[in-house]
Design a protein around this motif. Sequence first.
Motif, PDB file in Angstrom:
ATOM      1  N   ALA A  36      13.478 -19.450 -74.458  1.00  0.00           N
ATOM      2  CA  ALA A  36      12.519 -20.114 -75.620  1.00  0.00           C
ATOM      3  C   ALA A  36      11.874 -21.098 -74.838  1.00  0.00           C
ATOM      4  O   ALA A  36      10.785 -21.440 -75.014  1.00  0.00           O
ATOM      5  CB  ALA A  36      13.437 -20.713 -76.776  1.00  0.00           C
ATOM      6  N   ARG A  37      12.195 -21.864 -74.162  1.00  0.00           N
ATOM      7  CA  ARG A  37      11.540 -23.097 -73.216  1.00  0.00           C
ATOM      8  C   ARG A  37      10.569 -22.309 -72.345  1.00  0.00           C
ATOM      9  O   ARG A  37       9.582 -22.963 -72.302  1.00  0.00           O
ATOM     10  CB  ARG A  37      12.689 -23.973 -72.334  1.00  0.00           C
ATOM     11  CG  ARG A  37      12.058 -25.112 -71.672  1.00  0.00           C
ATOM     12  CD  ARG A  37      11.550 -26.045 -72.547  1.00  0.00           C
ATOM     13  NE  ARG A  37      10.947 -27.167 -71.500  1.00  0.00           N
ATOM     14  CZ  ARG A  37      10.379 -28.185 -71.928  1.00  0.00           C
ATOM     15  NH1 ARG A  37       9.972 -28.215 -73.353  1.00  0.00           N
ATOM     16  NH2 ARG A  37      10.114 -29.134 -71.249  1.00  0.00           N
ATOM     17  N   ASP A  38      11.007 -21.263 -71.625  1.00  0.00           N
ATOM     18  CA  ASP A  38       9.838 -20.772 -70.857  1.00  0.00           C
ATOM     19  C   ASP A  38       8.798 -20.313 -71.699  1.00  0.00           C
ATOM     20  O   ASP A  38       7.526 -20.455 -70.950  1.00  0.00           O
ATOM     21  CB  ASP A  38      10.639 -19.488 -70.070  1.00  0.00           C
ATOM     22  CG  ASP A  38       9.694 -18.896 -69.053  1.00  0.00           C
ATOM     23  OD1 ASP A  38       9.192 -19.661 -68.357  1.00  0.00           O
ATOM     24  OD2 ASP A  38       9.650 -17.832 -68.885  1.00  0.00           O
ATOM     25  N   ARG A  39       8.911 -19.503 -72.830  1.00  0.00           N
ATOM     26  CA  ARG A  39       7.947 -19.154 -73.629  1.00  0.00           C
ATOM     27  C   ARG A  39       7.163 -20.419 -73.880  1.00  0.00           C
ATOM     28  O   ARG A  39       5.773 -20.270 -74.185  1.00  0.00           O
ATOM     29  CB  ARG A  39       8.276 -18.427 -74.985  1.00  0.00           C
ATOM     30  CG  ARG A  39       8.793 -17.086 -74.610  1.00  0.00           C
ATOM     31  CD  ARG A  39       9.117 -16.435 -75.873  1.00  0.00           C
ATOM     32  NE  ARG A  39      10.247 -16.904 -76.653  1.00  0.00           N
ATOM     33  CZ  ARG A  39      11.469 -16.644 -76.764  1.00  0.00           C
ATOM     34  NH1 ARG A  39      11.767 -15.762 -75.759  1.00  0.00           N
ATOM     35  NH2 ARG A  39      12.313 -17.157 -77.311  1.00  0.00           N
ATOM     36  N   PHE A  40       7.550 -21.411 -74.451  1.00  0.00           N
ATOM     37  CA  PHE A  40       7.032 -22.681 -74.976  1.00  0.00           C
ATOM     38  C   PHE A  40       6.025 -23.108 -73.737  1.00  0.00           C
ATOM     39  O   PHE A  40       4.929 -23.714 -73.926  1.00  0.00           O
ATOM     40  CB  PHE A  40       8.032 -23.684 -75.448  1.00  0.00           C
ATOM     41  CG  PHE A  40       7.156 -25.252 -75.526  1.00  0.00           C
ATOM     42  CD1 PHE A  40       6.530 -25.545 -76.587  1.00  0.00           C
ATOM     43  CD2 PHE A  40       7.508 -26.205 -74.682  1.00  0.00           C
ATOM     44  CE1 PHE A  40       5.961 -26.531 -76.950  1.00  0.00           C
ATOM     45  CE2 PHE A  40       6.956 -27.197 -74.878  1.00  0.00           C
ATOM     46  CZ  PHE A  40       6.014 -27.392 -76.013  1.00  0.00           C
ATOM     47  N   LEU A  41       6.670 -23.156 -72.531  1.00  0.00           N
ATOM     48  CA  LEU A  41       5.593 -23.929 -71.480  1.00  0.00           C
ATOM     49  C   LEU A  41       4.497 -22.911 -71.017  1.00  0.00           C
ATOM     50  O   LEU A  41       3.552 -23.417 -70.896  1.00  0.00           O
ATOM     51  CB  LEU A  41       6.710 -24.061 -70.041  1.00  0.00           C
ATOM     52  CG  LEU A  41       7.828 -25.045 -70.377  1.00  0.00           C
ATOM     53  CD1 LEU A  41       8.492 -25.142 -69.282  1.00  0.00           C
ATOM     54  CD2 LEU A  41       6.994 -26.472 -70.536  1.00  0.00           C
ATOM     55  N   ARG A  42       4.928 -21.465 -71.185  1.00  0.00           N
ATOM     56  CA  ARG A  42       3.874 -20.719 -70.763  1.00  0.00           C
ATOM     57  C   ARG A  42       2.589 -20.858 -71.995  1.00  0.00           C
ATOM     58  O   ARG A  42       1.646 -20.707 -71.618  1.00  0.00           O
ATOM     59  CB  ARG A  42       4.341 -19.365 -70.907  1.00  0.00           C
ATOM     60  CG  ARG A  42       4.937 -18.836 -69.700  1.00  0.00           C
ATOM     61  CD  ARG A  42       5.791 -17.600 -69.907  1.00  0.00           C
ATOM     62  NE  ARG A  42       5.039 -16.553 -70.348  1.00  0.00           N
ATOM     63  CZ  ARG A  42       4.097 -15.736 -69.410  1.00  0.00           C
ATOM     64  NH1 ARG A  42       4.278 -16.032 -67.824  1.00  0.00           N
ATOM     65  NH2 ARG A  42       3.497 -14.664 -69.514  1.00  0.00           N
ATOM     66  N   HIS A  43       3.087 -21.100 -73.144  1.00  0.00           N
ATOM     67  CA  HIS A  43       2.003 -21.517 -74.265  1.00  0.00           C
ATOM     68  C   HIS A  43       1.191 -22.610 -73.866  1.00  0.00           C
ATOM     69  O   HIS A  43       0.164 -22.532 -74.264  1.00  0.00           O
ATOM     70  CB  HIS A  43       2.690 -21.406 -75.460  1.00  0.00           C
ATOM     71  CG  HIS A  43       1.833 -21.921 -76.784  1.00  0.00           C
ATOM     72  ND1 HIS A  43       0.983 -20.920 -77.169  1.00  0.00           N
ATOM     73  CD2 HIS A  43       1.609 -23.190 -77.406  1.00  0.00           C
ATOM     74  CE1 HIS A  43       0.515 -21.804 -78.013  1.00  0.00           C
ATOM     75  NE2 HIS A  43       0.572 -23.072 -78.297  1.00  0.00           N
ATOM     76  N   ARG A  44       1.855 -23.692 -73.215  1.00  0.00           N
ATOM     77  CA  ARG A  44       1.219 -24.784 -73.092  1.00  0.00           C
ATOM     78  C   ARG A  44       0.115 -24.432 -71.990  1.00  0.00           C
ATOM     79  O   ARG A  44      -0.955 -24.943 -72.049  1.00  0.00           O
ATOM     80  CB  ARG A  44       2.141 -25.764 -72.296  1.00  0.00           C
ATOM     81  CG  ARG A  44       2.954 -26.418 -73.560  1.00  0.00           C
ATOM     82  CD  ARG A  44       3.927 -27.773 -73.050  1.00  0.00           C
ATOM     83  NE  ARG A  44       3.115 -28.877 -72.705  1.00  0.00           N
ATOM     84  CZ  ARG A  44       3.592 -30.090 -72.403  1.00  0.00           C
ATOM     85  NH1 ARG A  44       5.101 -30.201 -72.201  1.00  0.00           N
ATOM     86  NH2 ARG A  44       2.845 -31.152 -72.076  1.00  0.00           N
ATOM     87  N   PHE A  45       0.502 -23.598 -71.123  1.00  0.00           N
ATOM     88  CA  PHE A  45      -0.493 -23.169 -69.894  1.00  0.00           C
ATOM     89  C   PHE A  45      -1.736 -22.578 -70.664  1.00  0.00           C
ATOM     90  O   PHE A  45      -3.046 -22.857 -70.295  1.00  0.00           O
ATOM     91  CB  PHE A  45       0.145 -22.443 -68.917  1.00  0.00           C
ATOM     92  CG  PHE A  45       0.539 -23.281 -67.893  1.00  0.00           C
ATOM     93  CD1 PHE A  45       0.164 -23.129 -66.422  1.00  0.00           C
ATOM     94  CD2 PHE A  45       1.724 -24.076 -67.972  1.00  0.00           C
ATOM     95  CE1 PHE A  45       0.710 -23.887 -65.497  1.00  0.00           C
ATOM     96  CE2 PHE A  45       2.426 -24.656 -66.674  1.00  0.00           C
ATOM     97  CZ  PHE A  45       1.816 -24.443 -65.764  1.00  0.00           C
TER      98      PHE A  45
END
Length: 347
Positions: A36-45
């Motif tokens: 979930a954290r990985d998906r959130f960080l990709r969304h920030r990019f």
Amino acid sequence: MAAIPAEAPAPGLPPPPPMEHPRRRRPCALFSFAAARDRFLRHRFFSAGLRPFSVRLPSPAGTSTVVHLWAPPRSARRPVLLLHGFGASATWQWAPYLRSLLAAGLDPIVPDLLFFGASSSTLPERSETFQARTIKAAMDGMGVRRFAVVGVSYGGFVGYRMAAMYPEAVERVVLVSSGVCLEEQDLAEGLFPVADVGEAAELLVPRRPAEVRRLVKLTFVRPPPVMPSYFLKDYINVMGSDHIQEKTELLYSLINERKLSDLPKIRQPTLIIWGEQDRVFPMELAHRLERHLGDNSRLVVVKNAGHAANIEKSKEVCKIIVDYFQEPADSSVSMGGRTSDGGKSQF
């Protein structure tokens, strides 16, 4: 060699050929905090305007080298190459920096180094020279010929080597907590919390929750008071279980027989940023690097920060980097060392 949009095609680029997506570890439970954290960080990019690309590099027959990176979909204005350290993929280490860099007129280009994230190679080379050559080829594939480099820890080793190998391409260098001046004998002499390369590999390529706890406690001045094994196992399974052997070999190649006398002296203006309480790469290495580079460098010490100063003090470190790139080139290393203390500078 071509840059292929990894997910959505960028304007002006030809349609990508069919390509398989890199394998991702599946979480070990119905809900994974790390995933979930990985998906959130990709969304920030994505929300910052960057897009994922895969650059497939020319390789000898029977081999393959692919660099995954994030970059603006248009031509970069003032490109800054951001190189991550050991740990998870680039998104986990650089997400807090994107908007400030873009607001300052800088265009971040953020690759996964080989054997991290979605970048990989079947070639046997493991040196930082190989990493530097590969990332430079990826930048060429993106059409970026001149750029600045910011490298954190291991990424600083790669960035330093790029500056030495490609002085016509690398304009300025920022090294954050990067012990490029270390020597193998430093381990035996007790400068580090590990005594040999094998112990360093156990620390930096953790496979068990206890090893992650030790790493976090060494790299942060204020580590989380509670680190449940469930979350740490989840992180290892999702983000840290690929390419373990290759990452271990990277460390052996980096440290074995390393001598300061073999380290070239780069000519680009260089900013050195260091956590005052760094226990992975102690302050002695910061001063050693400053002496090695001489008047071409400047050291900034971040108070109340350890090796993970880029994460623990991300706003402060980002401001130091942005201010540095906004200085005229002829004054970017002329102010001597200083200490950063919550935004107040003492020269």
